[in-house]
Design a protein around this motif. Sequence first.
Motif, PDB file in Angstrom:
ATOM      1  N   SER A 129       0.845  -1.363   0.008  1.00 52.28           N
ATOM      2  CA  SER A 129      -0.099  -0.007  -0.410  1.00 52.28           C
ATOM      3  C   SER A 129       0.873   1.013  -0.240  1.00 52.28           C
ATOM      4  O   SER A 129       0.547   2.254  -0.642  1.00 52.28           O
ATOM      5  N   GLY A 130       1.835   0.883   0.471  1.00 47.37           N
ATOM      6  CA  GLY A 130       3.111   2.408   0.394  1.00 47.37           C
ATOM      7  C   GLY A 130       2.009   3.104   1.958  1.00 47.37           C
ATOM      8  O   GLY A 130       3.034   4.471   1.637  1.00 47.37           O
ATOM      9  N   ASP A 131       1.647   2.826   2.925  1.00 45.18           N
ATOM     10  CA  ASP A 131       0.698   3.264   3.471  1.00 45.18           C
ATOM     11  C   ASP A 131       1.864   3.110   4.730  1.00 45.18           C
ATOM     12  O   ASP A 131       2.137   2.375   5.840  1.00 45.18           O
ATOM     13  N   GLY A 132       2.639   4.559   5.452  1.00 43.18           N
ATOM     14  CA  GLY A 132       3.278   5.153   6.707  1.00 43.18           C
ATOM     15  C   GLY A 132       2.787   4.166   8.151  1.00 43.18           C
ATOM     16  O   GLY A 132       3.760   3.726   8.862  1.00 43.18           O
ATOM     17  N   ARG A 133       0.970   4.183   7.225  1.00 46.33           N
ATOM     18  CA  ARG A 133       0.814   3.990   9.661  1.00 46.33           C
ATOM     19  C   ARG A 133       0.960   2.657   9.263  1.00 46.33           C
ATOM     20  O   ARG A 133       0.650   1.979  10.649  1.00 46.33           O
ATOM     21  N   TRP A 134       0.910   1.673   8.644  1.00 43.72           N
ATOM     22  CA  TRP A 134       1.247   0.354   8.808  1.00 43.72           C
ATOM     23  C   TRP A 134       3.084   0.607   9.652  1.00 43.72           C
ATOM     24  O   TRP A 134       2.745  -0.892  10.345  1.00 43.72           O
ATOM     25  N   ARG A 163      12.611   7.917   1.408  1.00 45.15           N
ATOM     26  CA  ARG A 163      11.740   7.863   1.817  1.00 45.15           C
ATOM     27  C   ARG A 163      10.883   7.870   3.150  1.00 45.15           C
ATOM     28  O   ARG A 163      10.553   8.336   3.482  1.00 45.15           O
ATOM     29  N   TRP A 164      11.367   6.040   3.841  1.00 44.54           N
ATOM     30  CA  TRP A 164      11.059   5.997   5.077  1.00 44.54           C
ATOM     31  C   TRP A 164      12.065   6.327   5.548  1.00 44.54           C
ATOM     32  O   TRP A 164      11.417   6.820   7.097  1.00 44.54           O
ATOM     33  N   LEU A 165      14.030   6.291   5.719  1.00 42.74           N
ATOM     34  CA  LEU A 165      14.520   7.109   6.416  1.00 42.74           C
ATOM     35  C   LEU A 165      13.973   8.649   6.579  1.00 42.74           C
ATOM     36  O   LEU A 165      14.290   9.507   7.387  1.00 42.74           O
ATOM     37  N   ARG A 166      13.517   9.541   5.865  1.00 45.94           N
ATOM     38  CA  ARG A 166      13.266  10.356   6.310  1.00 45.94           C
ATOM     39  C   ARG A 166      11.397  10.560   6.840  1.00 45.94           C
ATOM     40  O   ARG A 166      11.409  12.071   7.018  1.00 45.94           O
ATOM     41  N   SER A 167      11.150   9.784   6.187  1.00 45.73           N
ATOM     42  CA  SER A 167       9.581   9.715   7.499  1.00 45.73           C
ATOM     43  C   SER A 167       9.620   9.555   8.807  1.00 45.73           C
ATOM     44  O   SER A 167      10.446   8.684   9.334  1.00 45.73           O
ATOM     45  N   PRO A 168       8.330   9.351   9.452  1.00 43.71           N
ATOM     46  CA  PRO A 168       8.367   9.416  11.208  1.00 43.71           C
ATOM     47  C   PRO A 168       7.817   8.332  11.505  1.00 43.71           C
ATOM     48  O   PRO A 168       8.512   7.932  12.119  1.00 43.71           O
ATOM     49  N   TYR A 169       7.575   7.504  10.611  1.00 40.74           N
ATOM     50  CA  TYR A 169       6.654   6.365  10.675  1.00 40.74           C
ATOM     51  C   TYR A 169       7.145   5.177  11.319  1.00 40.74           C
ATOM     52  O   TYR A 169       7.481   5.046  12.304  1.00 40.74           O
ATOM     53  N   PRO A 170       8.899   5.114  11.205  1.00 41.52           N
ATOM     54  CA  PRO A 170       9.578   4.053  10.948  1.00 41.52           C
ATOM     55  C   PRO A 170      10.461   4.309  12.794  1.00 41.52           C
ATOM     56  O   PRO A 170      10.179   2.667  13.792  1.00 41.52           O
TER      57      PRO A 170
END
Length: 509
Positions: free
Chosen positions: A137-142, A179-186
């Motif tokens: 999905s590419g949805d970071g909430r997962w 993308r994910w390293l810059r995202s707060p989700y991880p």
Amino acid sequence: MAALIIAAMTVLRIVYASALELRTDEAYYWTWSKETALSFLDHPPMIAWFIRFGTAIFGDTALGVRFGGILAMLVTQLLLADIVRRVTRDARVVVLAVLMPEAALYYGLLMAKVAPDVAMIPFAVAMMWALVRLAQSGDGRWWLAAGLFAGLSLLSKFTAIMFAPAVAVFLLVPDWRWRWLRSPYPYLAVVVAIVVFSPVLIWNAQHDWASFRFQGVRATANYGVSLRTIGDYIGLQFGLVGFVMLPVVLSALVMTAWRGYRTREPVAILLSTAVLVPFLYFFAKSLTLRVGDTWPMFMWPVGFAAAAINLTMMPRENWSTRMIRSSVVWANTAVVSGLAFVVIVFLYYVAAPWNFLGKIDPVGAEAGYDKVAARAQAALDEAGATWIATTDYRTYAMMRWLFRGRVPVIEINERGRFQEFANPGMDRIKGHAGIYVGREPDNRAPVWDAIPAKREQFGQVERRWRGVLTDTYVLEKLTGWSPQLSPPKDSPLFQWRVLAGEFEKRVSA
């Protein structure tokens, strides 16, 4: 047909769970379910919560204690089915993915046996499921869902941390890493996992980090290279996963890893690494230490998903028709032969009168405590005693289970295991005689030098299963002394640190 097989195997597990008496570790975890401690020395608290859930429904029965594992198996299968369905959209391999655990002895039958691994498995698979949903999905909430399930996995058993390398490469190897390293989700996922795991952290902070130090003895133990322990590890994987299933799954994992790292495909990277890294780690540990039968079992359900998915990927990669057909035949053979093996083992333990394995039978080696309890009850009546003492946690657990609170039972040493346990009823102990129940030669252990009780020989009792003698127990009357529930940490009656090491030496021997 698959639904009928799963229903029949579920009934088989229920019968097995109801018919066989608890093993010692199962009874030990049942004692945890009666406590309100945040965590425990040996493991995190999730298995105690599973048991409390089951006994709230079925009471303090074998089925009640084991019901959580039966439910965990069904949840695991649902998650595996959805992972494979989302990746392949092929109903045939979805069926294969849910039947593979049924055809592996550990899952098809022994998920009905209570262990921290049983509690961890559905949460570990749920974490993989959340990450597959993320990849699609590419949805970071997962990431947050994955963090929740990671925390619940750690709240079940510390070995869940061995999935960390798979999550790390899932994050860093595919093209999406920046993308994910810059995202707060991880990072928020890590916070969620720590918050969920916090009961264990709080308990350990209050108790000198006891659990981590206890498990550290196991993780760092080294008794020299041994071909026997290597053989034990490999043999256990063949026996518990399947003599045909194990090579089928391992070969599929190697192919999945090659595909994933070559194309930077996230799901293939995740699933293959989640199994191959722990498998190789335990193999390395088996060079010098006996790997416990349940330790690697958290990883194989992920391998079943990878093996099922691999069958749909092979035609897309232009593998030869012969190779594809051979892979399908071996996968089907693994399921059919595995189901037959699981049923045979079930019949052996539930219906057969023989003991083919002698003292090394894993069930028989921990059976027959009912006769020990009956002899202990007779000794209590004869001596006018009001409580039972033991010097090992296995006997303690079985006496508590079999007496069900009618008589206080205390392990008088290893008190580090029982921090924050409720008072067992000192008003029924202090000033009263007790009966010691212990295996020979534990009645001559050095710990008795620190116990000023007067000891009077009160007989012996043998523990047998299907005619095979397993242990001889000594019964002694104890007078003039009351046990310490909270001895100083430097007392020989507290010494969990030393005993943890002695446990590993005994297992290796």
